[in-house]
Design an enzyme around this catalytic site. Structure first.
Site, PDB file in Angstrom:
ATOM      1  N   GLU A 458       0.807  -1.293   0.154  1.00 27.59           N
ATOM      2  CA  GLU A 458       0.072   0.095  -0.035  1.00 27.59           C
ATOM      3  C   GLU A 458       1.011   1.151   0.065  1.00 27.59           C
ATOM      4  O   GLU A 458       0.588   2.177   0.855  1.00 27.59           O
ATOM      5  CB  GLU A 458      -1.151   0.102   1.190  1.00 27.59           C
ATOM      6  CG  GLU A 458      -2.007  -0.894   0.957  1.00 27.59           C
ATOM      7  CD  GLU A 458      -3.180  -0.947   1.903  1.00 27.59           C
ATOM      8  OE1 GLU A 458      -3.368   0.113   2.859  1.00 27.59           O
ATOM      9  OE2 GLU A 458      -3.979  -1.753   1.948  1.00 27.59           O
ATOM     10  N   GLY A 459       1.929   1.245  -0.740  1.00 32.65           N
ATOM     11  CA  GLY A 459       2.661   2.327  -0.772  1.00 32.65           C
ATOM     12  C   GLY A 459       4.106   2.260  -0.071  1.00 32.65           C
ATOM     13  O   GLY A 459       4.069   2.184   1.183  1.00 32.65           O
TER      14      GLY A 459
END
Length: 780
Positions: A458-459
């Site tokens: 997620e990043g």
């Protein structure tokens, strides 16, 4: 001298006249500045623009403006679970946790047990975000967060399997962009568990740079259900897709092209999101990755020239090319909840178990939590956990209030997972050899092993810190920068100049105001900052310093953007430190709000003080790092004098405060219970965490007996005892000598049995039992 002063006065008068006259200001100042701004402003691609404009601005906007208000912070509604949500946590979540044994899942079955999967589906765990009208639970973001946090204290495969369908995925995209037909068909099936969703975004050549995905679709004609229709031939190669190996419906992101103009005159339509049944011809799923021994279903998916109708596009053909905006807007809510919740749960479990272990475990005939070196580490565990849970709760509450906190979601994703890493590492240091030997009795090793997973997804944290938090926050949260950019990019330059003139001079006044307040607060140590009467006297200093540093940060951010311009985006170290400063202020606010919302619990005060002081130290380090590395040394030195006029106001939390925090998490009572609320504690004392809690309670309950044994031993009345007796036999010797009663000995014996099980480590046959490890022997 008189001539010089006269010249300065004349210049000031001329400047005042020009600024007060719109026509003169426009001609002599605004127009040339506008032209220069248009010239130096870096080109913004559509994907950058969509990413920057995604989401909303909440409390972080007040920090960026340099004027956080205690009254406004306290006025944010206190997030609370409904009776239905609390019942679900106390019953369904407890039940499914009891169904899962992490060792069995990770070392024998390589999957959750079938009955747990069935329970998850039947009781709508995969449908917390789906409204009740479609058969879902319709839970709040706070409830969603609390469920994930609790599941994470039991088993990563369990928490991730529930987390992902309730984050960025088919359900979220359908709710926001799906056609009514798509919603009516898919949402009830997703809610009931008839369909298992997965979403495929990441490609081998496009990870953090998701906008560069090479997966593509070509608009063409083809056969669908016996008819010739306009559709797409899609080719993709995706990896790291959670639930991909077992999904029945696959969300797919790809770039859509229309070279023959079948849909219009745009050959590159753009990123598009579609829903594809996993059994659709040409879809390849089923293979698994092996992410650091974690057994949640995760694997690749591929397809080559797979024909699918345009009706597979989420939102229908009209939403073709809008996938990037859909992803950016939907990512915000999921990133605000999923990983911050799971890592907070992990930290709570660490605080509960390691705190208890340090009481039960003795060395040199002393519980190890009494050693200052251990207490120092326990303080970090307690303080970080308190802050992490505060940030989790405040952020989930913002989502429930309708916010889509783009910048805050990046802040909590990065800083909560990083603090979670610190907490678990510290926990491993305390439990020592117990932690490095995997087995059913190891309560922390699996969390330690899998820490990098959340840091990566997620990043990736490195890029989240260096590119997103300040890079997006500087434009999205600043009250004027985005408006200035929009004015500069207005194709109608006349209107753009008018808009720019208005916004730019408001920006100038705003910057000068912040600079003046920052200097004043620096000179006075912020002693004269006016506070609302609702502020706790015990926390007043922090609110004053928050006002000071917020004004300083706002000034520094403006100067950095003015001096460095577009090159600031490429100076990732500076941008990362500015992001750190903004983040620490948000985390301080969340901690202050938690202390206030929970009724200013005196027993929790050491936890709050430690967390806030640690965050202020990190904030100072971040600002000092920007100033020390500022390219223009003169400006950097001047800003340093303004911000740190008399030096840094905060030092690291004191040893005495650290000891108070350590005591809070090693004593039974309200502070420990509030800090670790939501940890699943098995009722079966044969399980690791159940054993630790039972041993912890028994150790506290026998302290007075233990003290009497020590006094009796020192009295010399054991002179006839066997000199070779083990320290474990002292209680029996004291009992034989009449120093304690039969009942006392029984309680000590029961405590010792529990203690022995706590410190035991698992061992296995030489070949680990072949393909499947058997139940181990536990060394005593």
């Amino acid at each position: 001298m008189i001539i010089l002063l006269t010249l300065i006065v004349l210049i000031l008068i001329a400047a005042a006249i020009i600024l007060s006259r719109a026509d003169l200001r426009m001609r002599w100042l605004s127009r040339p500045i506008y032209g220069l701004f248009r010239k130096i402003l870096p080109h913004m691609s559509d994907t950058e623009r969509v990413a920057l404009e995604a989401g909303t601005v909440g409390w972080e906007g007040a920090l960026f403006r340099g004027r956080p208000s205690a009254r406004a912070l306290h006025a944010i509604p206190v997030p609370r679970l409904t009776q239905e949500e609390q019942h679900f946590l106390d019953n369904e979540v407890e039940t499914v946790c009891a169904m899962v044994d992490d060792w069995q899942v990770s070392r024998i079955d390589n999957d959750l047990p079938a009955e747990a999967w069935e329970y998850i589906k039947t009781h709508r765990f995969l449908a917390m975000i789906i409204p009740k009208e479609y058969g879902g639970l319709g839970f709040s973001a706070l409830a969603h967060s609390a469920v994930i946090a609790k599941l994470s204290t039991r088993c990563s495969a369990l928490s991730v399997s529930v987390m992902v369908p309730n984050s960025l995925g088919p359900a979220e995209l359908l709710l926001n962009y799906g056609t009514e037909a798509q919603k009516s068909h898919y949402l009830p099936r997703l809610a009931s568990g008839e369909d298992i969703p997965a979403f495929a975004l990441t490609s081998p050549w496009a990870g953090s740079d998701a906008a560069a995905i090479p997966d593509h679709g070509i608009v063409c004609e083809g056969e669908w259900q016996g008819e010739q229709v306009i559709g797409m031939r899609v080719t993709w190669d995706k990896r790291y897709i959670t639930l991909g190996p077992v999904c029945t419906i696959l969300g797919l992101a790809f770039r859509l092209y229309d070279p023959d103009g079948l849909l219009g005159d745009t050959p590159d339509i753009g990123i598009t999101c579609a829903l594809v049944p996993a059994d659709h011809p040409g879809v390849q799923t089923g293979r698994r990755h092996f992410p650091l021994d974690a057994m949640f279903m995760n694997g690749p998916t591929r397809g080559n020239d797979v024909f699918m109708p345009l009706s597979f596009i989420i939102g229908g053909p009209d939403m073709a090319g809008h996938g990037w905006r859909m992803l950016m807007e939907c990512l915000v809510a999921g990133r605000s909840i999923s990983l911050p919740s799971s890592y907070t749960g992990m930290a709570k479990m660490t605080a509960l178990t390691v705190g208890a272990y340090s009481v039960v475990r003795e060395q040199f005939r002393t519980s190890i939590h009494k050693f200052e070196g251990v207490a120092e580490v326990l303080a970090r565990i307690g303080g970080h956990t308190y802050l992490m849970d505060a940030a989790r709760t405040m952020t989930a509450g913002a989502v429930d209030l309708g916010e889509k906190p783009a910048v805050i979601s990046a802040i909590v994703k990065y800083h909560v997972t990083e603090r979670g890493r610190t907490v678990v590492n510290d926990g491993m240091d305390i439990i020592g050899g117990k932690g490095i030997c995997l087995g059913p009795s190891n309560f922390l090793g699996r969390a330690y092993q899998q820490i990098p997973v959340g840091i990566t997804v997620e990043g990736a944290n490195i890029l989240t810190r260096s590119l997103i938090i300040f890079g997006q926050g500087a434009i999205r949260c600043h009250p004027y920068v985005l408006a200035e950019m929009q004015a500069a990019q207005n194709p109608d330059t006349a209107q753009g100049l008018l808009d720019f003139d208005r916004v730019f001079w408001e920006h100038v006044r705003y910057t000068l105001g912040n600079a003046g307040r920052a200097l004043g607060h620096g000179l006075t140590g912020s002693r004269f900052v006016r506070l609302d009467t609702s502020v706790s006297p015990d926390m007043a200093r922090y609110y004053r310093q928050l006002s000071r540093f917020s004004a300083a940060f706002a000034t520094l951010a403006d100067v950095a953007m003015l001096v460095l311009g577009g090159s600031l985006k490429r100076r990732e170290s500076l941008s990362g430190r500015l992001g750190d400063a903004l983040s620490q202020m948000y985390l301080i606010c969340a901690t202050l709000k938690r202390f206030e919302d929970e009724g200013r619990q005196a027993a929790d005060a050491p936890l709050a003080h430690w967390a806030i002081q640690d965050a202020f130290c990190r904030l100072q380090d971040a600002l000092a790092g920007v100033l020390q590395n500022f390219p223009n040394r003169i400006i950097g030195f001047a800003l340093h004098l303004m911000i740190f006029t008399w030096g840094r106001p905060f030092s690291a939390p004191s040893d005495a405060l650290g000891l108070a925090v350590a005591q809070a998490i090693t004593e039974a009572g309200g502070a420990r219970e509030r800090l670790t609320r939501g940890v699943y504690i098995p009722k079966n004392t044969e399980e690791a965490i159940g054993t630790i809690e039972a041993a912890f309670s028994a150790t506290l309950a026998t302290r007075e007996i233990e003290a009497r044994i020590r006094r009796f031993e020192k009295s010399g009345k054991l002179s006839g005892a066997d000199p070779l007796a083990n320290v474990r036999d002292i209680a029996q010797a004291v009992h034989a000598a009449g120093g304690i009663s039969d009942a006392d000995l029984q309680r000590i014996t029961e405590r010792n049995a529990l203690r022995d099980r706590v410190i035991a480590v698992d061992d296995f046959p030489h070949d680990f039992g072949g393909p499947a490890a058997p139940h181990p022997h536990r060394d005593h």
